[in-house]
Scaffold this motif. Structure first.
Motif, PDB file in Angstrom:
ATOM      1  N   SER A  78       0.873  -1.174   0.000  1.00  0.00           N
ATOM      2  CA  SER A  78       0.000   0.000   0.000  1.00  0.00           C
ATOM      3  C   SER A  78       0.908   1.220   0.000  1.00  0.00           C
ATOM      4  N   ARG A  79       0.978   1.915  -1.115  1.00  0.00           N
ATOM      5  CA  ARG A  79       1.925   3.011  -1.250  1.00  0.00           C
ATOM      6  C   ARG A  79       1.456   4.186  -0.394  1.00  0.00           C
ATOM      7  N   GLY A  80       2.116   4.379   0.749  1.00  0.00           N
ATOM      8  CA  GLY A  80       1.749   5.438   1.669  1.00  0.00           C
ATOM      9  C   GLY A  80       2.341   6.776   1.274  1.00  0.00           C
ATOM     10  N   CYS A  81       2.113   7.775   2.129  1.00  0.00           N
ATOM     11  CA  CYS A  81       2.554   9.133   1.804  1.00  0.00           C
ATOM     12  C   CYS A  81       4.075   9.229   1.695  1.00  0.00           C
ATOM     13  N   ALA A  82       4.812   8.474   2.501  1.00  0.00           N
ATOM     14  CA  ALA A  82       6.272   8.551   2.461  1.00  0.00           C
ATOM     15  C   ALA A  82       6.816   8.109   1.116  1.00  0.00           C
ATOM     16  N   VAL A  83       6.264   7.031   0.600  1.00  0.00           N
ATOM     17  CA  VAL A  83       6.725   6.532  -0.701  1.00  0.00           C
ATOM     18  C   VAL A  83       6.436   7.553  -1.796  1.00  0.00           C
ATOM     19  N   ASP A  84       5.234   8.121  -1.773  1.00  0.00           N
ATOM     20  CA  ASP A  84       4.879   9.122  -2.786  1.00  0.00           C
ATOM     21  C   ASP A  84       5.804  10.330  -2.707  1.00  0.00           C
ATOM     22  N   ILE A  85       6.123  10.767  -1.491  1.00  0.00           N
ATOM     23  CA  ILE A  85       6.989  11.937  -1.313  1.00  0.00           C
ATOM     24  C   ILE A  85       8.416  11.622  -1.757  1.00  0.00           C
ATOM     25  N   ILE A  86       8.907  10.432  -1.449  1.00  0.00           N
ATOM     26  CA  ILE A  86      10.247  10.035  -1.897  1.00  0.00           C
ATOM     27  C   ILE A  86      10.319  10.052  -3.424  1.00  0.00           C
ATOM     28  N   ILE A  87       9.323   9.460  -4.064  1.00  0.00           N
ATOM     29  CA  ILE A  87       9.313   9.415  -5.532  1.00  0.00           C
ATOM     30  C   ILE A  87       9.231  10.824  -6.113  1.00  0.00           C
ATOM     31  N   ASP A  88       8.387  11.686  -5.534  1.00  0.00           N
ATOM     32  CA  ASP A  88       8.279  13.068  -6.017  1.00  0.00           C
ATOM     33  C   ASP A  88       9.598  13.815  -5.840  1.00  0.00           C
ATOM     34  N   THR A  89      10.295  13.555  -4.740  1.00  0.00           N
ATOM     35  CA  THR A  89      11.564  14.244  -4.483  1.00  0.00           C
ATOM     36  C   THR A  89      12.647  13.778  -5.452  1.00  0.00           C
ATOM     37  N   ILE A  90      12.727  12.469  -5.683  1.00  0.00           N
ATOM     38  CA  ILE A  90      13.688  11.950  -6.665  1.00  0.00           C
ATOM     39  C   ILE A  90      13.371  12.516  -8.043  1.00  0.00           C
ATOM     40  N   ASN A 131      14.283  15.906   7.967  1.00  0.00           N
ATOM     41  CA  ASN A 131      15.058  17.095   8.340  1.00  0.00           C
ATOM     42  C   ASN A 131      15.187  18.102   7.196  1.00  0.00           C
ATOM     43  N   MET A 132      14.500  17.861   6.088  1.00  0.00           N
ATOM     44  CA  MET A 132      14.619  18.742   4.929  1.00  0.00           C
ATOM     45  C   MET A 132      13.845  20.040   5.159  1.00  0.00           C
ATOM     46  N   ASN A 133      14.471  21.151   4.794  1.00  0.00           N
ATOM     47  CA  ASN A 133      13.799  22.448   4.826  1.00  0.00           C
ATOM     48  C   ASN A 133      14.364  23.313   3.703  1.00  0.00           C
ATOM     49  N   ALA A 147      15.525  25.731  -7.067  1.00  0.00           N
ATOM     50  CA  ALA A 147      14.270  24.975  -7.041  1.00  0.00           C
ATOM     51  C   ALA A 147      13.603  24.997  -5.675  1.00  0.00           C
ATOM     52  N   ALA A 148      14.374  25.247  -4.617  1.00  0.00           N
ATOM     53  CA  ALA A 148      13.811  25.259  -3.258  1.00  0.00           C
ATOM     54  C   ALA A 148      12.692  26.290  -3.130  1.00  0.00           C
ATOM     55  N   ALA A 149      12.834  27.399  -3.859  1.00  0.00           N
ATOM     56  CA  ALA A 149      11.842  28.481  -3.760  1.00  0.00           C
ATOM     57  C   ALA A 149      10.470  28.066  -4.261  1.00  0.00           C
ATOM     58  N   SER A 150      10.430  27.059  -5.138  1.00  0.00           N
ATOM     59  CA  SER A 150       9.144  26.615  -5.693  1.00  0.00           C
ATOM     60  C   SER A 150       8.741  25.239  -5.168  1.00  0.00           C
ATOM     61  N   SER A 151       9.311  24.840  -4.051  1.00  0.00           N
ATOM     62  CA  SER A 151       9.052  23.508  -3.502  1.00  0.00           C
ATOM     63  C   SER A 151       8.222  23.546  -2.220  1.00  0.00           C
ATOM     64  N   GLY A 152       7.440  24.610  -2.067  1.00  0.00           N
ATOM     65  CA  GLY A 152       6.634  24.756  -0.863  1.00  0.00           C
ATOM     66  C   GLY A 152       5.666  23.611  -0.641  1.00  0.00           C
ATOM     67  N   ILE A 169       5.568  16.926   3.410  1.00  0.00           N
ATOM     68  CA  ILE A 169       6.437  16.241   4.381  1.00  0.00           C
ATOM     69  C   ILE A 169       5.899  16.435   5.797  1.00  0.00           C
ATOM     70  N   THR A 170       5.495  17.671   6.119  1.00  0.00           N
ATOM     71  CA  THR A 170       5.007  17.936   7.485  1.00  0.00           C
ATOM     72  C   THR A 170       3.704  17.210   7.781  1.00  0.00           C
ATOM     73  N   GLN A 171       2.952  16.841   6.736  1.00  0.00           N
ATOM     74  CA  GLN A 171       1.673  16.178   6.912  1.00  0.00           C
ATOM     75  C   GLN A 171       1.778  14.658   6.869  1.00  0.00           C
ATOM     76  N   CYS A 172       2.981  14.135   6.657  1.00  0.00           N
ATOM     77  CA  CYS A 172       3.154  12.680   6.521  1.00  0.00           C
ATOM     78  C   CYS A 172       3.716  12.093   7.808  1.00  0.00           C
ATOM     79  N   GLU A 173       2.891  11.374   8.537  1.00  0.00           N
ATOM     80  CA  GLU A 173       3.316  10.793   9.810  1.00  0.00           C
ATOM     81  C   GLU A 173       4.416   9.749   9.622  1.00  0.00           C
ATOM     82  N   GLU A 174       4.441   9.089   8.458  1.00  0.00           N
ATOM     83  CA  GLU A 174       5.480   8.097   8.211  1.00  0.00           C
ATOM     84  C   GLU A 174       6.865   8.740   8.172  1.00  0.00           C
TER      85      GLU A 174
END
Length: 261
Positions: free
Chosen positions: A128-140, A179-181, A242-247, A253-258
């Protein structure tokens, strides 16, 4: 009385004319280019011949980019020689600080060649692809877009890369994301791609890009490795921008408990 027709006469001699032109031909890298073969519908094997220590297509094109496929069946050493040719053709057109030293690039690839290819029975899978997996894939995928991938390609390649990472790498990615910001975004993104670089074999990396077609797959795989073989200066600069447009990414990330627990 026999009527003579020029059309009938021509029809009568056509078979012999055709026979004179249809002769067996042997294609070599010197006698045919890829342009000669474009209209041939039957699949043609990419024959490899060794010449002066370098492996090249026997259906040699004016550039390697025009060759019909990536040569198969090479030893690791022979593949490095081939990749050296590809890199020498591709990177001179690149105008940034991440244009690598070709020898350093080949050393990095040789290190990746020595790794075992991912075993699909051992790699990390999540049913079951949770929020962490989706965020990792989006970040890569964001990182891949910085080396030039467009459209839906970054996400497709990112998913293939992630699916070949072991559980240990997944846990390391989670720590980095937690720890990403905006301030450390560039270095964090570099580290995330660095885990892929340090983990995947060269064959597995190539396969991740395979949906792009052989030339783009090869040159983007080389560009990916070049980030780390060159020091990544241009990549870090672009990632900082790219950080400026990565809000949205930071918010997700802050909403993903995983990730944040």
């Amino acid at each position: 009385m026999t009527l003579f027709s020029p059309a009938l006469a021509l029809f009568a001699v056509l078979p012999s004319i055709a026979a004179a032109f249809v002769q067996p031909q042997t294609f070599t890298r010197h006698s045919a280019s890829i342009r000669t073969l474009k209209n041939i519908k039957a699949p043609l094997p990419l024959l490899i011949t060794r010449e002066e220590g370098l492996w090249q297509s026997s259906l040699h094109a004016s550039t390697l980019a025009e060759a019909p496929d990536y040569p198969e069946g090479m030893s690791p050493e022979e593949e490095l020689e081939y990749l050296k040719e590809v890199a020498a053709e591709y990177f001179p057109s690149q105008k940034d600080e991440d244009t690598p030293d070709i020898d350093e690039l080949m050393k990095a690839i040789a290190t990746m060649q020595a790794r075992e290819d991912s075993d699909t029975e051992d790699v990390f899978r999540i049913l079951s692809r949770g929020c962490a997996v989706d965020i990792i894939i989006d970040t890569i995928a964001l990182g891949l877009s910085l080396i030039g991938l467009k459209g839906g390609a970054p996400k497709k390649v990112a998913r293939d890369m992630f699916d070949n990472l072991p559980d240990k790498a997944y846990k390391e990615l989670i720590k980095i994301l937690a720890n990403m910001n905006a301030k450390n975004f560039a270095n964090s993104l570099y580290s995330i791609l660095g885990i892929i670089f340090d983990t995947l074999s060269w064959n597995t990396l190539k396969k991740s890009f395979s949906s792009l077609g052989w030339w783009d797959a090869t040159t983007f795989a080389l560009s990916f490795v070049a980030i780390f073989a060159s020091g990544g200066t241009a990549f870090l600069i672009n990632a900082g921008i790219a950080a400026a447009s990565s809000g949205k990414l930071f918010y997700d990330i802050t909403q993903c408990e995983e990730i944040v627990g």
